[in-house]
Design an enzyme around this catalytic site. Structure first.
Site, PDB file in Angstrom:
ATOM      1  N   ASN A  66       0.837  -1.204   0.000  1.00 58.08           N
ATOM      2  CA  ASN A  66       0.000   0.000   0.000  1.00 58.08           C
ATOM      3  C   ASN A  66       0.870   1.252   0.000  1.00 58.08           C
ATOM      4  O   ASN A  66       1.943   1.268   0.589  1.00 58.08           O
ATOM      5  CB  ASN A  66      -0.920   0.020   1.229  1.00 58.08           C
ATOM      6  CG  ASN A  66      -1.855  -1.172   1.255  1.00 58.08           C
ATOM      7  OD1 ASN A  66      -2.047  -1.829   0.227  1.00 58.08           O
ATOM      8  ND2 ASN A  66      -2.396  -1.480   2.416  1.00 58.08           N
ATOM      9  N   HIS A  68       6.067  -0.740  -2.688  1.00 63.69           N
ATOM     10  CA  HIS A  68       5.498  -0.099  -3.884  1.00 63.69           C
ATOM     11  C   HIS A  68       5.496   1.416  -3.765  1.00 63.69           C
ATOM     12  O   HIS A  68       4.793   2.110  -4.495  1.00 63.69           O
ATOM     13  CB  HIS A  68       4.062  -0.593  -4.149  1.00 63.69           C
ATOM     14  CG  HIS A  68       4.025  -2.017  -4.602  1.00 63.69           C
ATOM     15  ND1 HIS A  68       2.865  -2.758  -4.634  1.00 63.69           N
ATOM     16  CD2 HIS A  68       4.998  -2.853  -5.030  1.00 63.69           C
ATOM     17  CE1 HIS A  68       3.133  -3.987  -5.062  1.00 63.69           C
ATOM     18  NE2 HIS A  68       4.428  -4.073  -5.306  1.00 63.69           N
ATOM     19  N   CYS A 100      10.789  14.194  -9.126  1.00 61.65           N
ATOM     20  CA  CYS A 100      10.862  14.934 -10.390  1.00 61.65           C
ATOM     21  C   CYS A 100      11.290  13.986 -11.513  1.00 61.65           C
ATOM     22  O   CYS A 100      12.306  13.290 -11.410  1.00 61.65           O
ATOM     23  CB  CYS A 100      11.869  16.082 -10.271  1.00 61.65           C
ATOM     24  SG  CYS A 100      12.058  16.973 -11.826  1.00 61.65           S
ATOM     25  N   CYS A 136      14.804  15.806 -12.924  1.00 61.88           N
ATOM     26  CA  CYS A 136      16.089  15.840 -12.191  1.00 61.88           C
ATOM     27  C   CYS A 136      16.163  14.786 -11.101  1.00 61.88           C
ATOM     28  O   CYS A 136      17.200  14.631 -10.450  1.00 61.88           O
ATOM     29  CB  CYS A 136      16.300  17.246 -11.580  1.00 61.88           C
ATOM     30  SG  CYS A 136      15.262  17.559 -10.153  1.00 61.88           S
ATOM     31  N   CYS A 187      13.110  22.679 -10.634  1.00 62.18           N
ATOM     32  CA  CYS A 187      14.009  22.741 -11.807  1.00 62.18           C
ATOM     33  C   CYS A 187      13.209  23.020 -13.071  1.00 62.18           C
ATOM     34  O   CYS A 187      13.750  23.104 -14.165  1.00 62.18           O
ATOM     35  CB  CYS A 187      14.759  21.405 -11.976  1.00 62.18           C
ATOM     36  SG  CYS A 187      13.766  20.102 -12.763  1.00 62.18           S
ATOM     37  N   SER A 224      -4.752  -9.733  -2.749  1.00 57.36           N
ATOM     38  CA  SER A 224      -5.217 -10.760  -3.690  1.00 57.36           C
ATOM     39  C   SER A 224      -4.054 -11.644  -4.112  1.00 57.36           C
ATOM     40  O   SER A 224      -4.231 -12.656  -4.771  1.00 57.36           O
ATOM     41  CB  SER A 224      -5.827 -10.091  -4.926  1.00 57.36           C
ATOM     42  OG  SER A 224      -4.863  -9.233  -5.531  1.00 57.36           O
TER      43      SER A 224
HETATM   44  C1  BV8 Z   1       8.196  -5.608 -11.839  1.00 57.94           C
HETATM   45  C2  BV8 Z   1       1.635   1.088  -6.680  1.00 57.94           C
HETATM   46  C3  BV8 Z   1      10.129  -5.930 -13.154  1.00 57.94           C
HETATM   47  C4  BV8 Z   1       0.999   2.184  -7.411  1.00 57.94           C
HETATM   48  C5  BV8 Z   1       1.248  -1.121  -7.667  1.00 57.94           C
HETATM   49  C6  BV8 Z   1       2.727  -8.853 -17.627  1.00 57.94           C
HETATM   50  C7  BV8 Z   1       2.981  -7.586 -18.127  1.00 57.94           C
HETATM   51  C8  BV8 Z   1       3.653  -6.615 -17.361  1.00 57.94           C
HETATM   52  C9  BV8 Z   1       4.088  -6.919 -16.072  1.00 57.94           C
HETATM   53  C10 BV8 Z   1       3.821  -8.184 -15.597  1.00 57.94           C
HETATM   54  C11 BV8 Z   1       3.160  -9.143 -16.347  1.00 57.94           C
HETATM   55  N1  BV8 Z   1       3.044 -10.278 -15.597  1.00 57.94           N
HETATM   56  C12 BV8 Z   1       3.604 -10.060 -14.382  1.00 57.94           C
HETATM   57  C13 BV8 Z   1       4.102  -8.802 -14.389  1.00 57.94           C
HETATM   58  C14 BV8 Z   1       4.797  -8.165 -13.275  1.00 57.94           C
HETATM   59  C15 BV8 Z   1       3.840  -7.180 -12.612  1.00 57.94           C
HETATM   60  C16 BV8 Z   1       2.656  -7.950 -12.048  1.00 57.94           C
HETATM   61  O1  BV8 Z   1       2.792  -8.648 -11.065  1.00 57.94           O
HETATM   62  N2  BV8 Z   1       1.479  -7.770 -12.694  1.00 57.94           N
HETATM   63  C17 BV8 Z   1       0.287  -8.464 -12.221  1.00 57.94           C
HETATM   64  C18 BV8 Z   1      -0.951  -7.576 -12.437  1.00 57.94           C
HETATM   65  C19 BV8 Z   1       0.163  -9.788 -12.972  1.00 57.94           C
HETATM   66  N3  BV8 Z   1       4.597  -6.593 -11.546  1.00 57.94           N
HETATM   67  C20 BV8 Z   1       5.295  -5.466 -11.782  1.00 57.94           C
HETATM   68  O2  BV8 Z   1       5.252  -4.850 -12.821  1.00 57.94           O
HETATM   69  C21 BV8 Z   1       6.201  -5.021 -10.646  1.00 57.94           C
HETATM   70  N4  BV8 Z   1       7.486  -4.687 -11.191  1.00 57.94           N
HETATM   71  O3  BV8 Z   1       7.875  -6.757 -11.938  1.00 57.94           O
HETATM   72  O4  BV8 Z   1       9.323  -5.061 -12.374  1.00 57.94           O
HETATM   73  C22 BV8 Z   1      11.409  -5.219 -13.276  1.00 57.94           C
HETATM   74  C23 BV8 Z   1      12.528  -5.744 -12.632  1.00 57.94           C
HETATM   75  C24 BV8 Z   1      13.747  -5.096 -12.785  1.00 57.94           C
HETATM   76  C25 BV8 Z   1      13.843  -3.922 -13.556  1.00 57.94           C
HETATM   77  C26 BV8 Z   1      12.695  -3.401 -14.173  1.00 57.94           C
HETATM   78  C27 BV8 Z   1      11.469  -4.040 -14.040  1.00 57.94           C
HETATM   79  C28 BV8 Z   1       5.649  -3.744  -9.995  1.00 57.94           C
HETATM   80  C29 BV8 Z   1       4.352  -4.058  -9.306  1.00 57.94           C
HETATM   81  C30 BV8 Z   1       3.913  -2.832  -8.509  1.00 57.94           C
HETATM   82  C31 BV8 Z   1       2.828  -2.128  -9.240  1.00 57.94           C
HETATM   83  N5  BV8 Z   1       2.325  -1.042  -8.382  1.00 57.94           N
HETATM   84  N6  BV8 Z   1       0.844  -0.098  -6.898  1.00 57.94           N
HETATM   85  C32 BV8 Z   1      -0.323   2.563  -6.826  1.00 57.94           C
HETATM   86  O5  BV8 Z   1      -0.752   2.052  -5.747  1.00 57.94           O
HETATM   87  O6  BV8 Z   1      -0.947   3.406  -7.455  1.00 57.94           O
HETATM   88  S1  BV8 Z   1       0.378  -2.561  -7.683  1.00 57.94           S
HETATM   89  C33 BV8 Z   1      -1.092  -2.438  -6.838  1.00 57.94           C
HETATM   90  O7  BV8 Z   1      -1.529  -3.788  -6.719  1.00 57.94           O
HETATM   91  C34 BV8 Z   1      -0.990  -1.915  -5.430  1.00 57.94           C
HETATM   92  O8  BV8 Z   1       0.324  -1.750  -4.946  1.00 57.94           O
HETATM   93  C35 BV8 Z   1      -1.641  -3.027  -4.647  1.00 57.94           C
HETATM   94  O9  BV8 Z   1      -1.268  -3.056  -3.340  1.00 57.94           O
HETATM   95  C36 BV8 Z   1      -1.122  -4.171  -5.431  1.00 57.94           C
HETATM   96  C37 BV8 Z   1      -1.663  -5.516  -5.143  1.00 57.94           C
HETATM   97  O10 BV8 Z   1      -3.045  -5.409  -5.036  1.00 57.94           O
HETATM   98  P1  BV8 Z   1      -3.652  -5.731  -3.578  1.00 57.94           P
HETATM   99  O11 BV8 Z   1      -2.982  -4.850  -2.584  1.00 57.94           O
HETATM  100  O12 BV8 Z   1      -3.595  -7.186  -3.339  1.00 57.94           O
HETATM  101  O13 BV8 Z   1      -5.118  -5.215  -3.756  1.00 57.94           O
HETATM  102  P2  BV8 Z   1      -6.312  -5.994  -4.479  1.00 57.94           P
HETATM  103  O14 BV8 Z   1      -7.417  -5.015  -4.692  1.00 57.94           O
HETATM  104  O15 BV8 Z   1      -5.780  -6.755  -5.646  1.00 57.94           O
HETATM  105  O16 BV8 Z   1      -6.760  -7.077  -3.399  1.00 57.94           O
HETATM  106  C38 BV8 Z   1      -7.330  -6.655  -2.185  1.00 57.94           C
HETATM  107  C39 BV8 Z   1      -7.679  -7.922  -1.429  1.00 57.94           C
HETATM  108  O17 BV8 Z   1      -8.204  -7.545  -0.165  1.00 57.94           O
HETATM  109  C40 BV8 Z   1      -8.762  -8.744  -2.120  1.00 57.94           C
HETATM  110  O18 BV8 Z   1      -8.352 -10.098  -2.142  1.00 57.94           O
HETATM  111  C41 BV8 Z   1      -9.989  -8.566  -1.221  1.00 57.94           C
HETATM  112  O19 BV8 Z   1     -10.767  -9.739  -1.134  1.00 57.94           O
HETATM  113  C42 BV8 Z   1      -9.355  -8.274   0.108  1.00 57.94           C
HETATM  114  N7  BV8 Z   1     -10.173  -7.458   1.000  1.00 57.94           N
HETATM  115  C43 BV8 Z   1     -11.056  -6.469   0.663  1.00 57.94           C
HETATM  116  N8  BV8 Z   1     -11.575  -5.926   1.787  1.00 57.94           N
HETATM  117  C44 BV8 Z   1     -11.000  -6.581   2.838  1.00 57.94           C
HETATM  118  C45 BV8 Z   1     -10.108  -7.551   2.344  1.00 57.94           C
HETATM  119  N9  BV8 Z   1      -9.394  -8.364   3.137  1.00 57.94           N
HETATM  120  C46 BV8 Z   1      -9.560  -8.224   4.468  1.00 57.94           C
HETATM  121  N10 BV8 Z   1     -10.385  -7.312   5.029  1.00 57.94           N
HETATM  122  C47 BV8 Z   1     -11.125  -6.489   4.249  1.00 57.94           C
HETATM  123  N11 BV8 Z   1     -11.952  -5.587   4.833  1.00 57.94           N
HETATM  124 ZN    ZN Z   2      13.428  18.616 -11.033  1.00 60.28          ZN
END
Ligand code: BV8
Ligand code: ZN
Length: 237
Positions: free
Chosen positions: A98, A115, A123, A126, A146, A185
């Site tokens: 989060n 994340h 920026c 820069c 900048c 998830s």
């Molecule tokens: C990387 C920040 C490599 C921003 C986020 C195909 C194409 C491209 C990429 C990929 C691909 N296949 C795999 C990838 C890798 C990709 C990935 O995993 N994609 C997924 C979709 C398949 N990952 C990446 O790209 C990562 N980087 O791999 O880089 C690399 C390595 C070296 C050099 C260069 C590159 C980066 C991933 C980070 C992305 N940023 N967020 C922002 O927040 O705006 S991801 C986003 O999803 C959030 O961070 C979030 O936290 C995260 C995961 O989601 P969840 O937190 O689990 O939330 P969700 O809604 O899914 O689930 C909530 C759960 O809670 C549910 O299950 C629900 O039932 C439950 N719930 C609801 N209410 C409650 C509850 N549980 C309990 N109590 C409740 N009350």
């Molecule tokens: Zn700057």
């Protein structure tokens, strides 16, 4: 639940992985739950460098909307329970996907933000980084001194996680006795892979989630329900 409570009460080293579900009861929409995240967009469409390059204003409207929502939200009993657990556990790491900062406001201290942080700006020209809690932001995209354009200090899809934070998260998962996975998830990697790291290191894995996840069948204890209700129950000694 009783067995899980005992594992936790005895553990000297605990690591936790949280996702958007732990902030749901604070009124912050999750990424994949019902109600989606924003207008007709999906996170995967907006949380990318390509979307920002193509349309920085729309990406910033989404982040500004989320910042203002988070600013009005309060930490919920799940966040507070983790801060309480940290106080009584000798070695504790809170790994969060989060970006909302609610764990900080709940009093957690050892937080690994894999994340990034929605309250940090960076920026794009820069590289300067700073905290900015203004909401709404007066100008989108916010300007850097900048003259360049600032982006949200978060990790987008396709971007690497901050190396030092990610290394610490991996070490925490590999050295804990109990690993809690809360409100995620478990679809986004590499963060979701920490569950396997913890299992491989022999930790007891306890999941708290509203619905089943790909890991529910392989953890030691999968508790289905709201984090704000189950977590305070789980940490009761
Ligand atoms: C990387 C920040 C490599 C921003 C986020 C195909 C194409 C491209 C990429 C990929 C691909 N296949 C795999 C990838 C890798 C990709 C990935 O995993 N994609 C997924 C979709 C398949 N990952 C990446 O790209 C990562 N980087 O791999 O880089 C690399 C390595 C070296 C050099 C260069 C590159 C980066 C991933 C980070 C992305 N940023 N967020 C922002 O927040 O705006 S991801 C986003 O999803 C959030 O961070 C979030 O936290 C995260 C995961 O989601 P969840 O937190 O689990 O939330 P969700 O809604 O899914 O689930 C909530 C759960 O809670 C549910 O299950 C629900 O039932 C439950 N719930 C609801 N209410 C409650 C509850 N549980 C309990 N109590 C409740 N009350
Ligand atoms: Zn700057």
């Amino acid at each position: 639940m009783q067995a899980a409570r005992e594992w936790l009460a005895k553990a000297r080293s605990v690591a936790v992985l949280t996702g958007a579900g732990i902030s749901a009861e604070s009124g912050i929409p999750t990424f994949r739950g019902g109600g989606g995240l924003w207008k007709q967009f999906r996170a995967e469409d907006l949380a990318t460098p390509q979307a920002f390059a193509r349309d920085p204003v729309t990406v910033w409207e989404w982040y500004d909307w989320r910042r203002c929502l988070i600013a009005r939200a309060q930490p919920n009993p799940a966040h507070l329970a983790l801060a309480e657990l940290e106080n009584r556990t000798p070695r504790f790491s809170l790994i969060t996907q989060n970006v909302d900062g609610l764990h900080d406001r709940a009093g957690s201290r050892r937080i690994l933000k894999v994340h990034g942080d929605i309250w940090r700006l960076r920026c794009a020209a820069c590289g300067k980084e700073w905290d900015d809690y203004t909401c709404p932001l007066p100008q989108l995209p916010p300007p850097c001194s900048c003259g360049g354009m600032a982006r949200p200090g978060v990790v987008w899809f396709g971007e690497a996680l901050p190396a030092d934070v990610w290394t610490a998260a991996g070490q925490a998962a590999a050295s804990c006795e109990v690993f809690l996975v809360i409100g995620t998830s478990a679809l986004v990697y590499p963060a979701a892979g920490l569950v396997t790291v913890a299992e491989g290191a022999g930790a007891r894995v306890i999941e708290i989630n509203l619905e089943r996840t790909p890991y529910s069948g392989q953890v030691d204890c999968s508790l289905q329900g709201k984090a704000g209700e189950l977590l305070p129950e789980l940490i009761k000694s």
